[in-house]
Scaffold this motif. Structure first.
Motif, short mmCIF file in Angstrom:
data_model
loop_
_atom_site.label_atom_id
_atom_site.label_comp_id
_atom_site.label_asym_id
_atom_site.label_seq_id
_atom_site.Cartn_x
_atom_site.Cartn_y
_atom_site.Cartn_z
N ARG A 27 0.83 -1.21 0.00
CA ARG A 27 0.00 0.00 0.00
C ARG A 27 0.86 1.26 0.00
O ARG A 27 1.98 1.26 0.51
N PRO A 28 0.35 2.35 -0.54
CA PRO A 28 1.14 3.59 -0.56
C PRO A 28 1.25 4.21 0.82
O PRO A 28 0.39 4.01 1.69
N ASN A 29 2.31 4.96 1.02
CA ASN A 29 2.42 5.81 2.20
C ASN A 29 1.45 6.98 2.05
O ASN A 29 1.01 7.30 0.94
N VAL A 30 1.16 7.63 3.17
CA VAL A 30 0.26 8.78 3.15
C VAL A 30 0.83 9.87 4.05
O VAL A 30 1.21 9.61 5.20
N ILE A 31 0.90 11.09 3.53
CA ILE A 31 1.25 12.26 4.33
C ILE A 31 0.14 13.29 4.17
O ILE A 31 -0.16 13.72 3.05
N VAL A 32 -0.49 13.65 5.27
CA VAL A 32 -1.51 14.69 5.27
C VAL A 32 -0.91 15.93 5.92
O VAL A 32 -0.53 15.92 7.10
N ILE A 33 -0.79 16.99 5.14
CA ILE A 33 -0.18 18.24 5.59
C ILE A 33 -1.29 19.25 5.84
O ILE A 33 -2.11 19.50 4.95
N MET A 34 -1.32 19.82 7.03
CA MET A 34 -2.30 20.86 7.33
C MET A 34 -1.57 22.13 7.74
O MET A 34 -0.81 22.15 8.71
N SER A 35 -1.76 23.18 6.95
CA SER A 35 -1.21 24.48 7.32
C SER A 35 -2.16 25.18 8.29
O SER A 35 -3.28 24.72 8.51
N ASP A 36 -1.73 26.29 8.85
CA ASP A 36 -2.42 26.89 9.99
C ASP A 36 -2.69 28.36 9.72
O ASP A 36 -1.75 29.16 9.63
N ASP A 37 -3.98 28.74 9.57
CA ASP A 37 -4.37 30.14 9.33
C ASP A 37 -3.83 30.67 8.01
O ASP A 37 -3.38 31.80 7.91
N GLN A 38 -3.92 29.87 6.95
CA GLN A 38 -3.47 30.29 5.63
C GLN A 38 -4.63 30.87 4.84
O GLN A 38 -5.67 30.23 4.69
#
Length: 461
Positions: A27-38
């Motif tokens: 299975r693929p890896n997963v990276i969820v990136i969340m920026s803050d107040d953009q």
């Protein structure tokens, strides 16, 4: 306009025929990136011409960029709760922000309770953990500090970052509740790294986690705390925007945002260097609109053509940058205009990775796989809803009804029909310049009834 890397039809065909892996190791890896107040317009790929975001623009060039993506809330904690649970935030007890971090007298955050995610609740991290993934939280949490609500108790194998809403990026003390609230933790224990620049710490710990888990797929929630105040951009970017003549406070915000972009570039380079990029699904989402709070120098970000900012249910508070990228498996350099939502990532990633989700779970999100693969696919949502304090909003098709909305930006407070209603035709008027509530009372009534019948229960406030 970001150029297509190859024929969209060919990419769509490859994506449609790519089989769901049968084994966890495949299975693929997963990276969820969340920026803050953009801010909604604060990236080159979203139209900004006065900020440098080449890494985010490149990510969009290798993926799908959404133009009608909505976070689930106009503030930090509820938006994050929705992303991780696939449910509206009030359904999981996170209608508002989470608890502040523990004070210095408590070295173990287990001593505290307060508002947080449900104990033993279902999260994206737990979903991947149960599927055999190594799971990591890197960065901001703001989803609870009490027993059962911390990252390691919500499906993460590893956690590094802070528990509250914002920190000084050098001392790592809370930026709201000081002076005695040091807020830097690794696996539930306080760590002290005075003087270490927090954005760099995030990339270092993320890279180390990636390197340590090459034997099985990993899921990483990379919740970088930028461009949330305090604006502490790298000196090179502070100097750059000063030389560009960027006005205050835009110059400070822009320097901080470009600092984020550099860390995104470093993270993507690490994947490339390890030969993992084409086996890693990357999601990028902003949590809410830009801040006009005093600690944010009363602004600096931009919602572009949209009304509203952080705390607002106008478009500028929730209609935000979002990208999904999986090179070689999903379309690249394409744009999707369908209505999409922060709750959608959990079912979307589950489908892409061949991970099962209990069908009995009451998810509010819908898989976006069909939308990602085809610009002609319909939105999976009949309607979506938001709620924050005494504001609420519901959108169905072109119409968006708001109850007691406020802008929290520099635009004049709009006149509300009967002191509480604002109706916008988002297709014709995405800037929400004109209140149509008086002209279409039947639509106001229809959407009010929809809200009350479908969304007004289980408040969780």
């Amino acid at each position: 306009m970001i150029p297509l890397r190859c024929c969209g039809l060919l990419l769509a065909t490859l994506a449609a025929t790519f089989p769901a892996p049968a084994k966890a190791a495949e299975r693929p890896n997963v990276i969820v990136i969340m920026s803050d107040d953009q801010g909604a317009a604060d990236a080159g790929c979203y139209g900004a011409t006065d900020v440098q975001t080449p890494a985010l623009d490149a990510l969009a060039g290798r993926g799908v960029r959404f133009t009608q993506f909505y976070s689930a809330a106009p503030v930090c904690s509820p938006s994050r709760a929705a992303l991780l649970t696939g449910r509206y935030p009030w359904q999981v007890g996170m209608a508002g922000n989470g608890s502040p971090p523990p004070s210095e007298e408590h070295d173990n955050s287990d001593a505290f309770g307060g508002r947080g995610l449900p104990v033993d609740g279902f999260t994206m991290a737990r979903m991947f953990q149960q599927a055999g993934y190594a799971t990591a939280h890197i960065g901001k949490w703001h989803l609870g500090i009490g027993v059962g609500t911390q990252p390691l108790q919500q499906g993460f194998d590893y956690s590094f970052g802070f528990l509250g809403g914002c920190i000084d990026n050098y001392s790592h003390f809370d930026y709201w509740g000081g002076p005695n609230r040091h807020d830097l933790w690794e696996n539930g224990r306080r760590v002290r790294l005075p003087g270490k620049y927090f954005p760099d710490l995030l990339v270092d710990h993320a890279a180390e986690f990636i390197d340590d888990h090459g034997d099985r797929p990993f899921f990483m929630y990379f919740a970088i705390n930028v461009p949330h105040y305090p604006y502490q951009g790298e000196p090179k970017w502070v100097d750059y925007y000063q030389q560009q003549g960027t006005p205050y406070p835009r110059n400070l915000y822009a320097a901080w945002l470009s600092t984020l972009d550099d860390r995104l570039a470093a993270l993507m380079k690490h994947l490339d260097d390890r030969g993992l990029r084409e086996n890693t699904v990357v999601v990028y989402q902003a949590d809410n609109g830009y801040s006009t709070e005093q600690r944010a120098h009363n602004g600096g970000g931009s919602s572009g053509r949209y009304r509203g900012a952080k705390f607002s249910l106008f478009e500028g508070g929730t209609r935000l940058p979002a990208v999904l990228s999986w090179p070689g498996h999903l379309p690249e350099g394409e744009v999707r205009d369908q209505l999409t939502h922060g709750c959608d990532w959990l079912p979307t990633l589950a489908e892409l990775c061949g991970v099962e989700v209990d069908a009995s779970l009451p998810l509010d999100g819908e898989s976006l796989v069909d939308v990602v693969r085809s610009a002609d696919a319909p939105t999976p949502h009949d309607a979506v809803c938001w709620r924050f304090q005494d504001q609420w909003a519901v959108r169905q098709g072109r119409w968006k009804l708001m109850h007691q909305p406020r802008g929290y930006d520099k635009s004049p407070q709009p006149e509300l029909v009967d002191g509480k209603w604002f109706l916008a035709d988002i297709d014709a008027d995405p800037s929400e310049a004109t209140n149509l509530a008086a002209d279409h009372p039947e639509v106001v009534e229809q959407l009010r009834r929809l809200y009350e019948s479908r969304y007004a229960t289980n408040r969780g406030d």
